[in-house]
Motif scaffolding. Structure first.
Motif, PDB file in Angstrom:
ATOM      1  N   GLU A   1       2.618   1.915  -3.355  1.00  0.00           N
ATOM      2  CA  GLU A   1       1.735   2.510  -4.366  1.00  0.00           C
ATOM      3  C   GLU A   1       1.601   4.013  -4.163  1.00  0.00           C
ATOM      4  N   ARG A   2       1.482   4.426  -2.899  1.00  0.00           N
ATOM      5  CA  ARG A   2       1.411   5.854  -2.589  1.00  0.00           C
ATOM      6  C   ARG A   2       2.682   6.568  -3.011  1.00  0.00           C
ATOM      7  N   ILE A   3       3.812   5.929  -2.772  1.00  0.00           N
ATOM      8  CA  ILE A   3       5.096   6.540  -3.134  1.00  0.00           C
ATOM      9  C   ILE A   3       5.213   6.651  -4.653  1.00  0.00           C
TER      10      ILE A   3
ATOM     11  N   TYR B   1       5.521   9.149   5.471  1.00  0.00           N
ATOM     12  CA  TYR B   1       4.842   7.885   5.165  1.00  0.00           C
ATOM     13  C   TYR B   1       4.734   6.972   6.383  1.00  0.00           C
TER      14      TYR B   1
ATOM     15  N   ALA C   1       2.847   7.045  -6.805  1.00  0.00           N
ATOM     16  CA  ALA C   1       2.005   8.174  -7.219  1.00  0.00           C
ATOM     17  C   ALA C   1       2.678   9.501  -6.876  1.00  0.00           C
ATOM     18  N   ASP C   2       3.321   9.560  -5.710  1.00  0.00           N
ATOM     19  CA  ASP C   2       3.993  10.790  -5.304  1.00  0.00           C
ATOM     20  C   ASP C   2       5.224  11.087  -6.161  1.00  0.00           C
TER      21      ASP C   2
ATOM     22  N   GLN D   1       0.811  -1.200   0.000  1.00  0.00           N
ATOM     23  CA  GLN D   1       0.000   0.000   0.000  1.00  0.00           C
ATOM     24  C   GLN D   1       0.860   1.272   0.000  1.00  0.00           C
ATOM     25  N   ILE D   2       1.879   1.290   0.828  1.00  0.00           N
ATOM     26  CA  ILE D   2       2.751   2.470   0.919  1.00  0.00           C
ATOM     27  C   ILE D   2       3.518   2.648  -0.384  1.00  0.00           C
TER      28      ILE D   2
END
Length: 142
Positions: free
Chosen positions: A5-7, A84, A9-10, A2-3
């Protein structure tokens, strides 16, 4: 992941905004996350904590060597990584966990530190640094 994927995108957002240092730091962290996943250790928070710790240690080493610009870069990367991670426990929250740990384990002397630290670290759920926990437990048992 999950993290991760966030990274990802960032990274895209930072690239579009022209934030080169942020992109570089996020790519390094993403690489470490992917490496950990391939090796079977997919605990993303542990990887992020390890990377933050590396940056803080490097920052300190650079400051001691008089390399302020490199120390500032490491500090900035550590702050990016911290965004994060879950928020650290406050001193009051940590002290309450230590007190509960001492009571539940029946610890009465510094020889019981290991049991109390283990209990507190589990209760903290990764929201407290081991060094901080160790210090608080030592104070409580002294």
């Amino acid at each position: 992941m999950q993290i991760a994927e966030r990274i990802r995108a960032d990274v895209t957002t930072a690239m579009k905004a022209g934030e080169r240092e942020r992109v570089q730091a996020l790519r390094l962290v993403l690489s470490e996350l992917q490496k950990a996943e391939k090796e079977g250790g997919a605990d993303e928070l542990a990887v992020l904590r390890r990377e933050r710790k590396r940056r803080r240690e490097a920052e300190e080493a650079y400051r001691e060597a008089g390399r302020a610009e490199l120390a500032a870069q490491e500090a900035q990367e550590a702050e990016i990584i911290e965004a994060y991670l879950p928020q650290e426990l406050s001193d009051a929250e940590l002290e309450a966990l230590v007190e509960a740990g001492v009571q539940s384990t029946g610890a009465s002397s510094p020889r019981d530190m290991g049991r109390v630290i283990k209990h507190v670290m589990e209760a903290a759920g990764g929201r407290a640094d081991g060094k901080r926990v160790s210090t608080k437990v030592k104070e409580a048992l002294s």
